[in-house]
Each structure stands twice: as C-alpha cells, then as structure tokens.
Design a protein around this motif. Structure first.
Motif, PDB file in Angstrom:
ATOM      1  N   ILE A 147       7.959 -14.003  -7.401  1.00  0.00           N
ATOM      2  CA  ILE A 147       8.621 -12.876  -8.055  1.00  0.00           C
ATOM      3  C   ILE A 147       8.374 -11.637  -7.207  1.00  0.00           C
ATOM      4  CG2 ILE A 147       8.803 -11.486 -10.151  1.00  0.00           C
ATOM      5  CD1 ILE A 147       9.455 -14.401 -10.684  1.00  0.00           C
ATOM      6  N   LYS A 148       9.449 -10.923  -6.857  1.00  0.00           N
ATOM      7  CA  LYS A 148       9.344  -9.642  -6.144  1.00  0.00           C
ATOM      8  C   LYS A 148       9.761  -8.566  -7.135  1.00  0.00           C
ATOM      9  CE  LYS A 148      10.328 -11.449  -1.569  1.00  0.00           C
ATOM     10  NZ  LYS A 148      11.160 -11.332  -0.370  1.00  0.00           N
ATOM     11  N   TYR A 149       8.936  -7.533  -7.252  1.00  0.00           N
ATOM     12  CA  TYR A 149       9.200  -6.478  -8.230  1.00  0.00           C
ATOM     13  C   TYR A 149       8.882  -5.123  -7.615  1.00  0.00           C
ATOM     14  CZ  TYR A 149       8.810  -3.735 -12.539  1.00  0.00           C
ATOM     15  OH  TYR A 149       8.955  -2.785 -13.511  1.00  0.00           O
ATOM     16  N   ARG A 150       9.708  -4.143  -7.879  1.00  0.00           N
ATOM     17  CA  ARG A 150       9.457  -2.773  -7.432  1.00  0.00           C
ATOM     18  C   ARG A 150       9.376  -1.911  -8.686  1.00  0.00           C
ATOM     19  NH1 ARG A 150      12.933  -0.262  -2.910  1.00  0.00           N
ATOM     20  NH2 ARG A 150      11.176  -1.015  -1.702  1.00  0.00           N
ATOM     21  N   GLY A 151       8.182  -1.354  -8.913  1.00  0.00           N
ATOM     22  CA  GLY A 151       7.990  -0.495 -10.077  1.00  0.00           C
ATOM     23  C   GLY A 151       6.562  -0.597 -10.580  1.00  0.00           C
ATOM     24  N   ILE A 152       6.342   0.040 -11.706  1.00  0.00           N
ATOM     25  CA  ILE A 152       5.018   0.027 -12.331  1.00  0.00           C
ATOM     26  C   ILE A 152       4.948  -1.153 -13.280  1.00  0.00           C
ATOM     27  CG2 ILE A 152       3.429   1.315 -13.801  1.00  0.00           C
ATOM     28  CD1 ILE A 152       4.744   3.875 -12.687  1.00  0.00           C
ATOM     29  N   LEU A 153       3.951  -1.985 -13.091  1.00  0.00           N
ATOM     30  CA  LEU A 153       3.783  -3.158 -13.945  1.00  0.00           C
ATOM     31  C   LEU A 153       3.202  -2.749 -15.292  1.00  0.00           C
ATOM     32  CD1 LEU A 153       2.405  -5.581 -11.259  1.00  0.00           C
ATOM     33  CD2 LEU A 153       4.569  -5.810 -12.448  1.00  0.00           C
ATOM     34  N   PRO A 154       3.444  -3.529 -16.353  1.00  0.00           N
ATOM     35  CA  PRO A 154       2.887  -3.215 -17.663  1.00  0.00           C
ATOM     36  C   PRO A 154       1.359  -3.236 -17.645  1.00  0.00           C
ATOM     37  CG  PRO A 154       4.443  -5.052 -17.792  1.00  0.00           C
ATOM     38  CD  PRO A 154       4.273  -4.720 -16.364  1.00  0.00           C
ATOM     39  N   GLU A 170       0.810  -1.219   0.000  1.00  0.00           N
ATOM     40  CA  GLU A 170       0.000   0.000   0.000  1.00  0.00           C
ATOM     41  C   GLU A 170       0.843   1.270   0.000  1.00  0.00           C
ATOM     42  OE1 GLU A 170      -3.356   0.109  -0.196  1.00  0.00           O
ATOM     43  OE2 GLU A 170      -3.376  -2.079  -0.360  1.00  0.00           O
ATOM     44  N   THR A 171       2.064   1.206   0.520  1.00  0.00           N
ATOM     45  CA  THR A 171       2.874   2.413   0.686  1.00  0.00           C
ATOM     46  C   THR A 171       3.966   2.585  -0.361  1.00  0.00           C
ATOM     47  OG1 THR A 171       4.363   1.253   2.189  1.00  0.00           O
ATOM     48  CG2 THR A 171       2.463   2.391   3.166  1.00  0.00           C
ATOM     49  N   SER A 172       4.184   1.579  -1.197  1.00  0.00           N
ATOM     50  CA  SER A 172       5.252   1.679  -2.202  1.00  0.00           C
ATOM     51  C   SER A 172       4.810   0.990  -3.485  1.00  0.00           C
ATOM     52  CB  SER A 172       6.538   1.044  -1.672  1.00  0.00           C
ATOM     53  OG  SER A 172       6.370  -0.353  -1.537  1.00  0.00           O
ATOM     54  N   LEU A 173       5.709   0.901  -4.416  1.00  0.00           N
ATOM     55  CA  LEU A 173       5.424   0.230  -5.690  1.00  0.00           C
ATOM     56  C   LEU A 173       5.828  -1.238  -5.675  1.00  0.00           C
ATOM     57  CD1 LEU A 173       6.572   2.995  -8.201  1.00  0.00           C
ATOM     58  CD2 LEU A 173       4.238   2.352  -7.604  1.00  0.00           C
ATOM     59  N   ASP A 174       6.053  -1.798  -4.485  1.00  0.00           N
ATOM     60  CA  ASP A 174       6.450  -3.198  -4.371  1.00  0.00           C
ATOM     61  C   ASP A 174       5.273  -4.116  -4.692  1.00  0.00           C
ATOM     62  OD1 ASP A 174       8.908  -2.324  -3.616  1.00  0.00           O
ATOM     63  OD2 ASP A 174       8.687  -2.826  -1.496  1.00  0.00           O
ATOM     64  N   VAL A 175       5.544  -5.120  -5.516  1.00  0.00           N
ATOM     65  CA  VAL A 175       4.538  -6.114  -5.889  1.00  0.00           C
ATOM     66  C   VAL A 175       5.183  -7.486  -5.760  1.00  0.00           C
ATOM     67  CG1 VAL A 175       3.022  -6.959  -7.717  1.00  0.00           C
ATOM     68  CG2 VAL A 175       3.509  -4.532  -7.541  1.00  0.00           C
ATOM     69  N   THR A 176       4.452  -8.419  -5.195  1.00  0.00           N
ATOM     70  CA  THR A 176       4.892  -9.808  -5.106  1.00  0.00           C
ATOM     71  C   THR A 176       3.814 -10.678  -5.732  1.00  0.00           C
ATOM     72  OG1 THR A 176       6.043  -9.324  -3.044  1.00  0.00           O
ATOM     73  CG2 THR A 176       5.641 -11.629  -3.531  1.00  0.00           C
ATOM     74  N   PHE A 177       4.242 -11.632  -6.560  1.00  0.00           N
ATOM     75  CA  PHE A 177       3.284 -12.564  -7.150  1.00  0.00           C
ATOM     76  C   PHE A 177       3.970 -13.886  -7.412  1.00  0.00           C
ATOM     77  CE2 PHE A 177       5.109  -9.960 -10.482  1.00  0.00           C
ATOM     78  CZ  PHE A 177       5.487 -10.871 -11.455  1.00  0.00           C
ATOM     79  N   LYS A 178       3.157 -14.890  -7.633  1.00  0.00           N
ATOM     80  CA  LYS A 178       3.677 -16.234  -7.905  1.00  0.00           C
ATOM     81  C   LYS A 178       3.544 -16.531  -9.391  1.00  0.00           C
ATOM     82  CE  LYS A 178       3.328 -18.051  -3.366  1.00  0.00           C
ATOM     83  NZ  LYS A 178       4.674 -17.850  -2.938  1.00  0.00           N
TER      84      LYS A 178
END
Length: 159
Positions: A93-100, A75-83
């Motif tokens: 997969i751990k990703y920091r940024g804007i997803l496509p 909620e506070t950053s651009l961090d996204v985690t998904f399987k």
C-alpha cells in the motif's frame, strides 16, 4: 381494442420504458464509482468461484493487517509505504498523507485506493480499526480486576 384502452396501454408502456431506461442509465453511470472490497488473498488469487481479479486502474477497498516491520516513511514528505496481509500473500500500500492515530504495525486497517500494479495499491484513504477486544467497564472489572470510575461533574460550581 377501443381507442381509449389503446391510449392507456401506450401511456403505461411509455412510463415502464421510461423508468426502465432511467434505472439502466443510473446503474451504468454508477458502475465506475462502485468500490469492491478485497482481502490481500482475494486481490492476488482472485475473488469468487471464477477467481476474478481486479484490473489495473480499478478503484477498490482492501482490508488486512499491517505487516510488522514493513512501514517505510519518507523523510522529506508524507509518503508512507507498508505491506498488508491476511492469511496469504502480501499487498503493498502506498499512501500520501497523515495516517490515523490508531495506525500501527500489526493493526487491522482498511485502505481505499486505486490498483496501480497487480499487488500494489495507491491509497487515498486509510482507516484504522479500533481494538477488537473492547469490554464494557463492568465486564473488564470482573475479568481483569480493573476498576472503572465514572467521572463526576460539579454542575453548580462557577468558573
């Protein structure tokens, strides 16, 4: 052997040795920058006949389908985690940024990053695959009854 031939032979050997050395040094330097492609099953079970697994810290690319219900956004950053999965085990997969824009659950993606644990990748790039069921307008019209209308442009009008 006369001296002229000896000089020519030494020159040819020096050129061959120089070119060989340059190629060898180039390949050695590029060794760190080669990103191998894996699927989640290959990452966990090993790749090839020898079942070789990548080492922690290795840069790699991985492709698979985003598991529905696995996307967790901070909620506070651009961090996204998904399987990510293919036909077997799951990889996180751990990703920091804007997803496509095309990124969504159940969609195929390719992630490029670094292996930080045997089943966790810290990605620095995520690419979403386009819909694999594309059909040309003519085929879509024939099969699905969808009529494709080409846009018309009036080049003579002044704006």
């Amino acid at each position: 052997m006369n001296p002229r031939r000896k000089k020519r032979m030494l020159a040819v050997l020096a050129v061959v040795f120089g070119v060989g050395s340059a190629i060898g040094l180039t390949l050695y330097a590029l060794q760190e920058n080669i990103n191998l492609f894996y699927t989640p099953s290959e990452l966990i079970d090993g790749k090839g006949e020898n079942k070789e697994k990548p080492f922690v810290g290795q840069k790699l690319r991985i492709g698979g389908m985003v598991v529905p219900g696995s996307v967790v956004r901070d909620e506070t950053s651009l961090d996204v985690t998904f399987k990510l999965a293919d036909k077997g085990p799951l990889v996180t997969i751990k990703y920091r940024g804007i997803l496509p824009d095309l990124f969504r659950e159940g969609q195929g993606i390719v992630a490029q990053g670094t292996l930080i644990e045997p089943d966790v990748i810290e990605a620095f790039e995520v690419l979403a695959k386009h819909d694999e069921e594309y059909m040309p307008p003519e085929v879509a019209e024939a099969v699905k009854g969808i009529k494709h209308v080409k846009p018309t442009y009036n080049l003579n009008s002044e704006n």
